[in-house]
Scaffold this motif. Structure first.
Motif, short mmCIF file in Angstrom:
data_model
loop_
_atom_site.label_atom_id
_atom_site.label_comp_id
_atom_site.label_asym_id
_atom_site.label_seq_id
_atom_site.Cartn_x
_atom_site.Cartn_y
_atom_site.Cartn_z
N UNK A 180 0.82 -1.21 0.00
CA UNK A 180 0.00 0.00 0.00
C UNK A 180 0.86 1.26 0.00
N UNK A 181 1.85 1.34 0.90
CA UNK A 181 2.67 2.54 0.98
C UNK A 181 3.46 2.78 -0.29
N UNK A 182 4.06 1.73 -0.84
CA UNK A 182 4.84 1.86 -2.07
C UNK A 182 3.94 2.23 -3.25
N UNK A 183 2.78 1.60 -3.31
CA UNK A 183 1.86 1.80 -4.44
C UNK A 183 1.42 3.26 -4.49
N UNK A 184 0.83 3.74 -3.41
CA UNK A 184 0.30 5.10 -3.43
C UNK A 184 1.41 6.14 -3.32
N UNK A 185 2.50 5.79 -2.65
CA UNK A 185 3.63 6.71 -2.56
C UNK A 185 4.26 6.96 -3.92
N UNK A 186 4.43 5.90 -4.71
CA UNK A 186 5.00 6.05 -6.06
C UNK A 186 4.08 6.84 -6.96
N UNK A 187 2.78 6.54 -6.88
CA UNK A 187 1.81 7.28 -7.70
C UNK A 187 1.82 8.76 -7.33
N UNK A 188 1.81 9.05 -6.04
CA UNK A 188 1.81 10.45 -5.59
C UNK A 188 3.08 11.16 -6.05
N UNK A 189 4.22 10.48 -5.91
CA UNK A 189 5.49 11.07 -6.32
C UNK A 189 5.48 11.43 -7.80
N UNK A 190 5.04 10.50 -8.64
CA UNK A 190 5.06 10.74 -10.08
C UNK A 190 4.12 11.87 -10.49
N UNK A 191 2.93 11.90 -9.91
CA UNK A 191 1.93 12.88 -10.34
C UNK A 191 2.19 14.27 -9.78
N UNK A 192 2.97 14.37 -8.72
CA UNK A 192 3.25 15.69 -8.15
C UNK A 192 4.55 16.29 -8.66
N UNK A 193 5.28 15.57 -9.50
CA UNK A 193 6.49 16.14 -10.10
C UNK A 193 6.08 17.13 -11.19
N UNK A 194 6.97 18.06 -11.57
CA UNK A 194 6.64 19.02 -12.63
C UNK A 194 6.38 18.33 -13.97
N UNK A 195 5.31 18.74 -14.62
CA UNK A 195 4.98 18.28 -15.97
C UNK A 195 4.71 19.50 -16.84
N UNK A 196 4.90 19.34 -18.14
CA UNK A 196 4.70 20.46 -19.06
C UNK A 196 3.24 20.86 -19.17
N UNK A 197 2.34 19.88 -19.08
CA UNK A 197 0.92 20.17 -19.23
C UNK A 197 0.11 19.01 -18.66
N UNK A 198 -1.21 19.16 -18.71
CA UNK A 198 -2.09 18.11 -18.17
C UNK A 198 -1.95 16.83 -18.96
N UNK A 199 -1.76 16.94 -20.28
CA UNK A 199 -1.67 15.75 -21.12
C UNK A 199 -0.50 14.87 -20.70
N UNK A 200 0.67 15.48 -20.47
CA UNK A 200 1.83 14.67 -20.07
C UNK A 200 1.64 14.09 -18.67
N UNK A 201 0.96 14.82 -17.79
CA UNK A 201 0.69 14.29 -16.46
C UNK A 201 -0.26 13.10 -16.55
N UNK A 202 -1.26 13.18 -17.42
CA UNK A 202 -2.21 12.08 -17.60
C UNK A 202 -1.50 10.86 -18.18
N UNK A 251 1.09 5.45 -17.56
CA UNK A 251 2.33 4.69 -17.51
C UNK A 251 2.55 4.08 -16.13
N UNK A 252 2.09 4.76 -15.10
CA UNK A 252 2.12 4.15 -13.77
C UNK A 252 1.33 2.84 -13.78
N UNK A 253 0.15 2.87 -14.39
CA UNK A 253 -0.67 1.67 -14.48
C UNK A 253 0.03 0.54 -15.20
N UNK A 254 0.75 0.87 -16.28
CA UNK A 254 1.49 -0.15 -17.02
C UNK A 254 2.67 -0.66 -16.21
N UNK A 255 3.30 0.24 -15.44
CA UNK A 255 4.42 -0.17 -14.60
C UNK A 255 4.00 -1.14 -13.51
N UNK A 256 2.79 -0.93 -12.95
CA UNK A 256 2.27 -1.87 -11.95
C UNK A 256 2.06 -3.24 -12.60
N UNK A 257 1.57 -3.24 -13.82
CA UNK A 257 1.36 -4.52 -14.52
C UNK A 257 2.70 -5.20 -14.79
#
Length: 433
Positions: A92-114, A119-125
């Motif tokens: 649980x901690x690794x799963x949500x921690x990694x997701x939070x880390x990736x989504x809160x990093x700087x992105x150029x726009x909403x599209x790249x953040x989405x 890609x997080x979903x594919x990485x879990x798979x």
């Protein structure tokens, strides 16, 4: 376990590597195939994972490389759901921690953040597929989507990941590049030019993890016929039909050479989005009887093209979107075939082509200078042969496949000396020669 036992362990698969590539196999990534095949020949237990399937039809060589490759996409909804539920509950901690880390990093726009979210979903798979076996390292080729997936799987499985960075994945709208570099155990890249760029991105305490490891060639596969090619001179160029390859300037240079009275043939091997534009330019410059767009060819046919060619030309430029080459592998191949090479002072190319020593270099986007360099070789075939001889010597010295893959393998086992793997690697590689 003593070092002798560890050597045997490595030879039977003691080092386990999970390799991740965006699309595998592909005509444009033969350098990855060479690396993978050699590591497997050395007894490394390497498993290939590819995000996407290659487009059909495949060559016989590609079908052979495809054996055993695990494809992530398309993935069934149920399989994805099971993967996410598993890690959401068990890590649980690794799963949500990694997701939070990736989504809160700087992105150029909403599209790249989405896209990062997807890609997080594919990485879990990917982590789900890797979970049943022990892995010493996850390695991603290209610091783009593949590196994001490797980062996620690494976090969920507590397995280190590394990455090889190449060209457009570094320079064209990179996403989370500093984060991927910082979290990797090491970063390999194929030119000193790239190494300097990536090292500037990382803080001083971390930039030592960036290693310049050139791509290598199996030099036995690249041997020129002793007989010179017959008939009119043949210029060959190989690459995707994209802006960064500078084919528009090569066509202009061909027109200048024709106007100067040179009789020759130019063959361009490759496919890409600029095919129609280049074909129109060929018609506009009245070069239909001189320039041929050959399309993409299987690699053995490309080698045969080298054998029949007089010289190799690749007029690389900086693309409008920032895309650029590192050291194009086709330049290495042509040099290994003892072809005199004409290219441009661009990116990492001067690291291998030394102007006036083992080839000729022109400024990028300068068709007149490119034509003058080609004309110099057409006028003086003896100098061209000397350049070709020196070119192969350069490849032998710096781009031998076994030597450079050995350097990569040493990075994989760095920090694992307690398992005796460092000594084992030396034994395995030495025994391969």
């Amino acid at each position: 376990m003593n070092e002798r036992d560890n050597t045997a362990n490595l030879q039977t698969g003691g080092l386990r590597l999970a390799y991740l590539v965006g699309t595998y196999p592909a005509l444009t990534t033969t350098f990855i195939a060479r690396e993978v095949v050699l590591l497997q020949q050395w007894g490394i237990r390497l498993k290939m994972f590819s995000i996407r399937r290659p487009p059909e039809p495949l060559t016989a060589e590609q079908r052979e490389l495809q054996k055993g490759v695990v494809y992530l996409l398309p993935a069934g909804i149920l399989a994805l759901l099971v993967a996410h539920l598993r890690f959401a509950f068990l890590r649980l901690g690794k799963y949500f921690g990694t997701l939070f880390y990736l989504l809160t990093r700087p992105h150029a726009d909403f599209s790249s953040r989405f896209k990062t979210f997807l890609h997080f979903g594919e990485g879990v798979y990917l982590a789900h597929l890797l979970r049943h076996e022990h892995w010493d390292q996850i390695h991603a080729h290209f610091v783009d989507r593949a590196a994001t997936l490797a980062l996620v799987a690494s976090s969920l499985l507590d397995v280190p990941y590394s990455v090889t960075a190449h060209a457009n994945d570094i320079y064209v709208a990179p996403v989370l590049l500093p984060e991927k570099l910082a979290r990797a155990s090491f970063v390999a890249t194929c030119t000193g030019y790239n190494k300097d760029h990536l090292s500037r991105i990382l803080p001083g305490s971390l930039n030592g993890k960036v290693k310049c490891i050139y791509h290598g060639l199996d030099l036995d596969a690249y041997r020129r016929d002793s007989r010179p090619p017959e008939g009119k001179p043949v210029l060959i160029s190989v690459g995707q039909l994209k802006e960064k390859k500078g084919f528009a300037y090569l066509l202009e240079a061909c027109r200048l050479l024709k106007d100067a009275g040179y009789d020759f043939e130019c063959q361009i091997v490759g496919e890409g989005p600029l095919r129609d534009a280049l074909q129109a330019q060929i018609r506009q410059l009245c070069l239909e009887d001189t320039v041929m767009l050959c399309g993409a060819l299987p690699h053995p046919q490309v080698i045969e093209k080298y054998r029949r060619a007089t010289l190799f030309v690749l007029s690389c430029v900086l693309g409008g979107d920032g895309d650029r080459d590192g050291i194009p592998n086709v330049i290495l191949e042509a040099m290994a075939m003892e072809l005199p090479v004409v290219s441009t002072r661009h990116s990492g190319i001067p690291e291998v082509v030394e102007d006036g020593v083992n080839g000729l270099l022109a400024p990028p986007e300068d068709a007149q200078a490119l034509a003058a360099a080609v004309a110099k070789l057409l006028d003086d075939p003896a100098s061209g042969r000397q350049y070709g001889t020196r070119a192969r010597h350069t490849i032998l010295e710096n781009f031998d496949l076994a030597r450079n893959v050995k350097r990569l393998l040493a990075e994989f086992v760095e920090g694992k000396q307690t398992d005796g793997l460092q000594h084992a690697v030396e034994e395995v590689v030495q025994g391969s020669h």
